[in-house]
Design a protein around this motif. Structure first.
Motif, PDB file in Angstrom:
ATOM      1  N   GLU A 167      24.959 146.127 -24.598  1.00  0.00           N
ATOM      2  CA  GLU A 167      26.011 145.610 -23.300  1.00  0.00           C
ATOM      3  C   GLU A 167      27.128 144.672 -24.334  1.00  0.00           C
ATOM      4  O   GLU A 167      28.135 144.904 -23.676  1.00  0.00           O
ATOM      5  CB  GLU A 167      25.008 144.519 -22.636  1.00  0.00           C
ATOM      6  N   ARG A 169      29.943 147.351 -25.245  1.00  0.00           N
ATOM      7  CA  ARG A 169      30.296 147.806 -23.990  1.00  0.00           C
ATOM      8  C   ARG A 169      31.474 146.819 -23.547  1.00  0.00           C
ATOM      9  O   ARG A 169      32.493 147.147 -23.219  1.00  0.00           O
ATOM     10  CB  ARG A 169      29.299 148.076 -22.868  1.00  0.00           C
ATOM     11  N   GLN A 170      30.951 145.252 -23.475  1.00  0.00           N
ATOM     12  CA  GLN A 170      32.169 144.268 -23.333  1.00  0.00           C
ATOM     13  C   GLN A 170      33.141 144.570 -24.271  1.00  0.00           C
ATOM     14  O   GLN A 170      34.598 144.150 -23.732  1.00  0.00           O
ATOM     15  CB  GLN A 170      31.377 143.085 -23.306  1.00  0.00           C
ATOM     16  N   THR A 205      34.437 146.884 -25.823  1.00  0.00           N
ATOM     17  CA  THR A 205      35.104 148.329 -25.454  1.00  0.00           C
ATOM     18  C   THR A 205      35.785 147.991 -24.354  1.00  0.00           C
ATOM     19  O   THR A 205      37.087 148.623 -24.270  1.00  0.00           O
ATOM     20  CB  THR A 205      34.110 149.474 -25.481  1.00  0.00           C
ATOM     21  N   GLU A 206      35.297 147.545 -23.335  1.00  0.00           N
ATOM     22  CA  GLU A 206      36.047 147.271 -22.084  1.00  0.00           C
ATOM     23  C   GLU A 206      37.527 146.417 -22.384  1.00  0.00           C
ATOM     24  O   GLU A 206      38.382 146.491 -21.533  1.00  0.00           O
ATOM     25  CB  GLU A 206      35.284 146.724 -20.882  1.00  0.00           C
ATOM     26  N   LEU A 209      39.905 148.443 -23.636  1.00  0.00           N
ATOM     27  CA  LEU A 209      40.754 149.257 -22.760  1.00  0.00           C
ATOM     28  C   LEU A 209      41.447 148.401 -21.588  1.00  0.00           C
ATOM     29  O   LEU A 209      42.502 148.916 -21.325  1.00  0.00           O
ATOM     30  CB  LEU A 209      39.643 150.204 -21.992  1.00  0.00           C
ATOM     31  N   ARG A 210      41.039 147.232 -21.495  1.00  0.00           N
ATOM     32  CA  ARG A 210      42.024 146.295 -20.615  1.00  0.00           C
ATOM     33  C   ARG A 210      43.321 146.085 -21.560  1.00  0.00           C
ATOM     34  O   ARG A 210      44.486 146.244 -20.671  1.00  0.00           O
ATOM     35  CB  ARG A 210      41.336 145.153 -20.352  1.00  0.00           C
ATOM     36  N   GLY A 215      36.905 153.101 -27.636  1.00  0.00           N
ATOM     37  CA  GLY A 215      37.633 152.922 -26.403  1.00  0.00           C
ATOM     38  C   GLY A 215      37.612 154.395 -25.908  1.00  0.00           C
ATOM     39  O   GLY A 215      37.639 154.994 -24.604  1.00  0.00           O
ATOM     40  N   GLU A 247      34.689 155.863 -24.299  1.00  0.00           N
ATOM     41  CA  GLU A 247      34.368 155.246 -23.105  1.00  0.00           C
ATOM     42  C   GLU A 247      35.214 155.960 -21.923  1.00  0.00           C
ATOM     43  O   GLU A 247      34.912 156.314 -20.858  1.00  0.00           O
ATOM     44  CB  GLU A 247      34.455 153.838 -23.098  1.00  0.00           C
ATOM     45  N   ARG A 250      34.048 157.846 -18.671  1.00  0.00           N
ATOM     46  CA  ARG A 250      34.378 157.397 -17.318  1.00  0.00           C
ATOM     47  C   ARG A 250      34.909 158.670 -16.192  1.00  0.00           C
ATOM     48  O   ARG A 250      34.644 158.919 -15.039  1.00  0.00           O
ATOM     49  CB  ARG A 250      35.583 156.402 -17.369  1.00  0.00           C
ATOM     50  N   GLN A 269      41.114 150.824 -11.043  1.00  0.00           N
ATOM     51  CA  GLN A 269      40.561 151.059 -12.116  1.00  0.00           C
ATOM     52  C   GLN A 269      40.976 152.346 -12.804  1.00  0.00           C
ATOM     53  O   GLN A 269      41.136 152.378 -14.165  1.00  0.00           O
ATOM     54  CB  GLN A 269      38.969 150.753 -11.923  1.00  0.00           C
ATOM     55  N   ASP A 324      42.776 153.101 -16.462  1.00  0.00           N
ATOM     56  CA  ASP A 324      42.351 154.091 -17.421  1.00  0.00           C
ATOM     57  C   ASP A 324      43.131 155.052 -17.911  1.00  0.00           C
ATOM     58  O   ASP A 324      43.501 155.642 -18.926  1.00  0.00           O
ATOM     59  CB  ASP A 324      41.129 154.837 -16.807  1.00  0.00           C
TER      60      ASP A 324
END
Length: 208
Positions: free
Chosen positions: A9, A12-13, A15-16, A19-20, A60, A63, A67, A102, A106
């Motif tokens: 987790e 994942r946080q 990596t997110e 990407l943001r 990234g 991910e 997605r 979203q 992306d």
């Protein structure tokens, strides 16, 4: 007792967060310190999970690919009348286009990766495997359709697939730039799929 950390987790946080940043400020703004700030953790936490920036960038990219794969599967699951070759193309090409905030972010992150890869050989080598794999998959499906008599024998599957993917990527840029909306972009894809497979007769035309 110390709080248990879910390492998957946490990755994942992070990596997110990457990407943001990529989707709003571009890949040039990505650094371990910026990711730490975006994720609300210390720099040491980022360094614990990712040894260097390249490892972060690879995460990234993986991910973003995951997605896109999830969006394709969602569209494929919603297809009516069975998963025909045309439905596969509608699912893939429709998933590439941004449809909400979203997927818009992306798409911007994909664009940031593409731009950076133009001058970064290491990133280019990693990024090229994704579109190549998708092109190979669709070419295999279209070749099988041709062998089954569902595609004219004078069509070259690889060229048709490359053309459609280039079209979807170009339309993505036009949607991001607000030249046209998602519905108009889907209509253009449908137009080209009609030329390839013949017109659809079902009432859900253009919904993929």
């Amino acid at each position: 007792m110390p709080k248990q950390v879910d390492h998957d987790e946490r990755r994942r946080q992070l990596t997110e967060a990457l990407l943001r940043i990529a989707g709003t400020r571009g890949l040039q703004a990505v650094s371990m310190r910026e990711i730490a700030a975006e994720a609300g953790v210390s720099l040491r936490v980022v360094q614990y999970y990712f040894t260097d920036k390249q490892a972060l960038l690879d995460s990234g990219l993986s991910e973003l690919t995951a997605r896109l794969d999830r969006r394709v599967k969602q569209r494929a699951a919603a297809a009516t009348g069975g998963l025909s070759t045309r439905n596969v193309f509608e699912a893939v090409l429709g998933a590439i286009l941004p449809t909400d905030e979203q997927s818009r972010l992306d798409s911007l992150a994909w664009t940031a990766y593409y731009t950076a890869a133009l001058t970064d050989p290491a990133l280019a080598a990693a990024a090229l495997t994704r579109p190549d794999a998708l092109e190979d998959f669709l070419t295999t499906r279209l070749t099988a359709a041709q062998q089954a008599g569902d595609l004219a024998s004078d069509r070259d599957p690889r060229t048709e697939v490359a053309t459609l993917l280039a079209l979807a990527n170009g339309l993505t840029a036009s949607v991001l730039g607000r030249q046209r909306n998602h519905g108009a972009a889907i209509a253009i894809i449908d137009y080209h799929l009609d030329r390839l497979f013949g017109p659809k007769s079902s009432p859900d035309r253009g919904s993929a």
